[in-house]
Design an enzyme around this catalytic site. Structure first.
Site, short mmCIF file in Angstrom:
data_model
loop_
_atom_site.label_atom_id
_atom_site.label_comp_id
_atom_site.label_asym_id
_atom_site.label_seq_id
_atom_site.Cartn_x
_atom_site.Cartn_y
_atom_site.Cartn_z
N SER A 1 -17.47 -27.20 3.68
CA SER A 1 -17.12 -28.00 2.50
C SER A 1 -15.98 -27.31 1.76
O SER A 1 -15.79 -26.11 1.88
CB SER A 1 -18.32 -28.10 1.56
OG SER A 1 -18.58 -26.82 1.00
N ASP A 2 -15.22 -28.09 0.98
CA ASP A 2 -14.33 -27.46 0.02
C ASP A 2 -15.23 -26.80 -1.03
O ASP A 2 -16.43 -27.11 -1.13
CB ASP A 2 -13.37 -28.47 -0.60
CG ASP A 2 -12.15 -27.78 -1.23
OD1 ASP A 2 -12.21 -26.55 -1.45
OD2 ASP A 2 -11.15 -28.47 -1.50
N TRP A 3 -14.64 -25.90 -1.81
CA TRP A 3 -15.43 -25.04 -2.70
C TRP A 3 -16.17 -25.84 -3.78
O TRP A 3 -15.57 -26.30 -4.74
CB TRP A 3 -14.51 -23.98 -3.30
CG TRP A 3 -14.45 -22.70 -2.50
CD1 TRP A 3 -14.53 -21.44 -3.01
CD2 TRP A 3 -14.31 -22.52 -1.08
NE1 TRP A 3 -14.47 -20.50 -1.99
CE2 TRP A 3 -14.34 -21.14 -0.80
CE3 TRP A 3 -14.22 -23.39 0.00
CZ2 TRP A 3 -14.25 -20.62 0.50
CZ3 TRP A 3 -14.11 -22.87 1.29
CH2 TRP A 3 -14.14 -21.51 1.52
#
Ligand code: BGC
Length: 710
Positions: free
Chosen positions: A235-237
């Site tokens: 996932s993106d952060w």
């Protein structure tokens, strides 16, 4: 943590021996990384050593100041890499970045950015390559091959349709499936199929109602089942709102993660909300990638990448990405000529953009420093700008701007009076005006003076300089050190040449100076259109397509223009841009000759000659567009289907270019049947120096419709 015995075990055997707690801990990371300061995140060490992940894409982002300095090279931003149209060069840049990652102990590099320049004001466009899916995909694949050839994994991001920053963490991007597949997914498809990245980063936004990191359709059906991706999705952060759905959808690694997410997943398995089989799938994928990692293999990193060699490469990459937008006899300047340099950008030169894409290089050559190496700079004027910038910003801020991250609020540029300009015009041979624009992660650029438009001060400055220098028959050159397109039509007649250098990395000043004096013959071409004005921009047609205002706080962004992005829009609807996609001048001239087009089975072979008919050695970017026949589906006027940059051709020299287009790559997505469709008929091959400078045309025929499943 890991004994030699466990290291030998196969991922399947390891998985079998893991407890539920261990499995859940492996799919949730932490961040920032503990082993390498400044790296964005790390997987947890569970049976296998942790993997360190760090940003990109213009270079490796790690903390430069520890017990000693740990610098990484600032390469030109991806938009400039795409401007080279030279995948071999981009692959070398990728390799160098991969080596820096490897030598600093990083296992997985969080780049390249493969989103589309849908909107000229997206704050992160500099991290992305182009408005065109083929150019983006080819450049991304080259970049990934380079990074991974150093033994480090690459992570194309942000999957998918994360083409603006405003409300990125919750906005719902609404895209028709055809546009999604042809424009926004296509570069990811190319990079996955051609370069086999170890990882993909899912985006923050929702896509047609579902968070990308929670979309099984995107992460499993399209990415794995259709394209054959076999790495990990992270996932993106902090993306998404439901870790259980993330794992179910095929988002294997939740970054940066937290102990709460570990507990939430554990509970979900215990309650039967998430099956252990679903969890195992992700665990296995992480174990498989971990086994390839440098940490697993016990690589002894040196903390000493070859920064000198990479500085040279940063120069070469930027040199090929410089774009000459206008030149009415002004350039190249004679070496040693006297120049008056205007604009604060000569001092606070922008090497790159802001946010996770910034870098900490050892040095940045400012435009002023570079110019001093090749030209006689009017020091009275330049030192006035130096003093001004120092007084307004302070030394510490400038240090940060060059070597770290700092946001320079625009300063008024017209710090000189018209009388002074007249004096500088009297005693110099030419004027150089530097214009800068910065942008970064988390915000979109503004449709305002000082951003898309010139500020009042910039306009006054250009007007004064133009009046005074032209009155004396001396040329005015604008240098654009900018993150993305700006409006140029209202002022370009006031200058004699425009050199676009984007955000060119740490060797900025040298590249600018060498291009101005002709040591570099500009060979970059625009990977993105410069519109004449705002209302012309396809993404500006609906208020929801306009990031930020209005509406102030958008919940959805509708891609109303469908497939008509960039030149596909301008060419199809007869809207004239300021500078078109693929455009860029040279100090020499090229002719195109002897086109042959031949269809052999599934391939269309296109061959032609490019001849340097001018008087400077130079490289040309030859572009092949294809125009489809009228059929069932709407088609853009033309689409880029192949391109090739020549080698350095001396005056009189020629190169025969041979390119092949796979017929299937002519397909459009037919939403009514859910298939790709190449319609029968006569196709036109258009070969030229830009999307609007077509020099040769030919045709080929597709006898029967070709349909295939995604
Ligand atoms: C960015 C990513 C980046 C990550 C880690 C996020 O905010 O969107 O591109 O890789 O942070 O720094």
């Amino acid at each position: 943590m890991t004994g030699a015995g466990t290291r030998e075990a196969s991922p399947e055997a390891l998985l079998k021996s893991m407890t539920l707690e261990e499995k859940v801990s492996l799919v949730v990371g932490w961040g920032p990384a503990r082993r390498v300061p400044g790296a964005a995140g790390e997987t947890r060490p569970v049976r296998v050593p942790s993997m360190v992940t760090a940003d990109g894409p213009s270079g490796l982002r790690i903390e430069p100041t520890r017990e000693r300095r740990w610098y990484a090279t600032a390469f030109p931003v991806p938009t400039m890499l795409a401007s080279t149209w030279n995948p071999e060069l981009v692959e070398k840049v990728g390799r160098a970045i991969g080596e820096e990652a490897r030598e600093y102990g990083v296992d997985i590099f969080l780049a390249p950015g493969v989103n589309i320049h849908r909107h000229p004001l997206c704050g992160r466009n500099f991290e992305y390559f182009s408005e065109d899916p083929l150019l983006s995909g080819v450049m991304a694949a080259a970049y990934v091959r380079g990074v991974q050839s150093a033994g480090v994994g690459a992570t194309p991001k942000h999957f998918a349709a994360n083409d603006q920053e405003t409300n990125r963490a919750m906005i719902d991007t609404v895209v028709p499936e055809r546009a999604l597949r042809e424009i926004y997914l296509k570069p990811f498809e190319i990079v996955v199929k051609e370069a086999k990245p170890w990882a993909i980063m899912s985006a923050y936004n929702k896509l047609n109602g579902k968070y990308c990191s929670q979309s099984e359709w995107l992460l499993t059906k399209v990415l794995r089942e259709e394209w054959g991706f076999d790495g990990i999705v992270m996932s993106d952060w902090g993306a998404g709102d439901n870790p259980v759905e993330q794992i179910k959808a095929g988002n294997d690694l939740i970054m940066p993660g937290s102990d709460q997410i570990v507990a939430r997943l554990l509970d979900a398995v215990k309650r039967g909300e998430l099956s252990e089989a679903e969890l195992d799938r992700s665990v296995l994928r992480i174990l498989e990638v971990a086994r390839r990692s440098l940490s697993y293999r016990g690589y002894k990193y040196s903390n000493q990448p070859d920064l000198e060699a990479h500085a040279q490469l940063a120069y070469e990459a930027a040199a090929e990405g410089v774009i000459l937008l206008k030149n009415e006899g002004a350039l190249p300047l004679r070496e040693g000529s006297r120049v008056a340099v205007f604009g604060t950008g000569q001092v606070e030169t922008l090497k790159g953009g802001m946010g996770s894409g910034h870098t900490h290089p050892k040095r940045v050559v400012t435009i002023l420093e570079g110019l001093r190496e090749r030209l006689r700079v009017d020091e009275e004027l330049s030192s006035a700008y130096e003093r001004y910038v120092l007084e307004k910003r302070g030394r510490e801020f400038l240090e940060k701007l060059y070597y770290d991250e700092a946001y320079p609020e625009p300063l008024p540029q017209d710090i000189v009076s018209e009388e002074q300009v007249a004096k500088f015009a009297e005693r110099n041979d030419a004027a150089i005006v530097v214009i800068t624009r910065i942008s970064g992660e988390g915000w979109d650029r503004r449709l305002e003076k000082g951003d898309f438009y010139l500020s009042d001060g910039e306009r006054r400055l250009i007007e004064m300089v133009s009046r005074q220098f032209r009155a004396r028959g001396k040329p005015v050159v604008a240098v654009l050190n900018i993150c993305g397109p700006i409006e140029v039509v209202s002022w370009r007649d006031l200058v004699d040449a425009i050199l676009l250098v984007w955000l060119p990395g740490q060797e900025a000043g040298r590249v600018v100076a060498d291009a101005l004096v002709g040591r570099i013959n500009p060979s970059g071409k625009l990977p993105t259109t410069f519109p004449k004005d705002w209302p012309d921009v396809p993404a500006a047609k609906s208020p929801e397509c306009y990031p930020g205002v209005p509406p102030e706080n958008p919940r959805t962004v509708k891609y109303c223009e469908g497939i008509y992005v960039g030149y596909r829009y301008y060419d199809t609807f007869g809207v004239e841009p300021a500078y078109e996609f693929g455009f860029g001048l040279s100090y020499t001239k090229f002719e195109y000759r002897n086109l042959t087009v031949e269809k052999a089975g599934d391939e269309v072979r296109v061959s032609f000659e490019v001849v340097n008919v001018g008087s400077y050695p130079g490289k040309e970017v030859a572009q092949v567009y294809v125009r489809a026949p009228k059929g069932k589906l709407d088609k853009p006027f033309q689409e880029l289907k192949a391109f090739k940059k020549t080698r350095l051709l001396k005056p009189g020299e020629s190169e025969r270019i041979e390119l092949a287009i796979n017929v299937k790559d002519l397909a459009s997505f037919d939403e009514s049947e859910g298939v790709w469709l190449v319609e029968r008929g006569v196709y036109e091959v258009r070969v030229g120096a830009s999307s609007r400078d077509v020099r040769l045309t030919g045709t080929f025929t597709v006898e029967n419709d070709i349909k295939f499943k995604p």
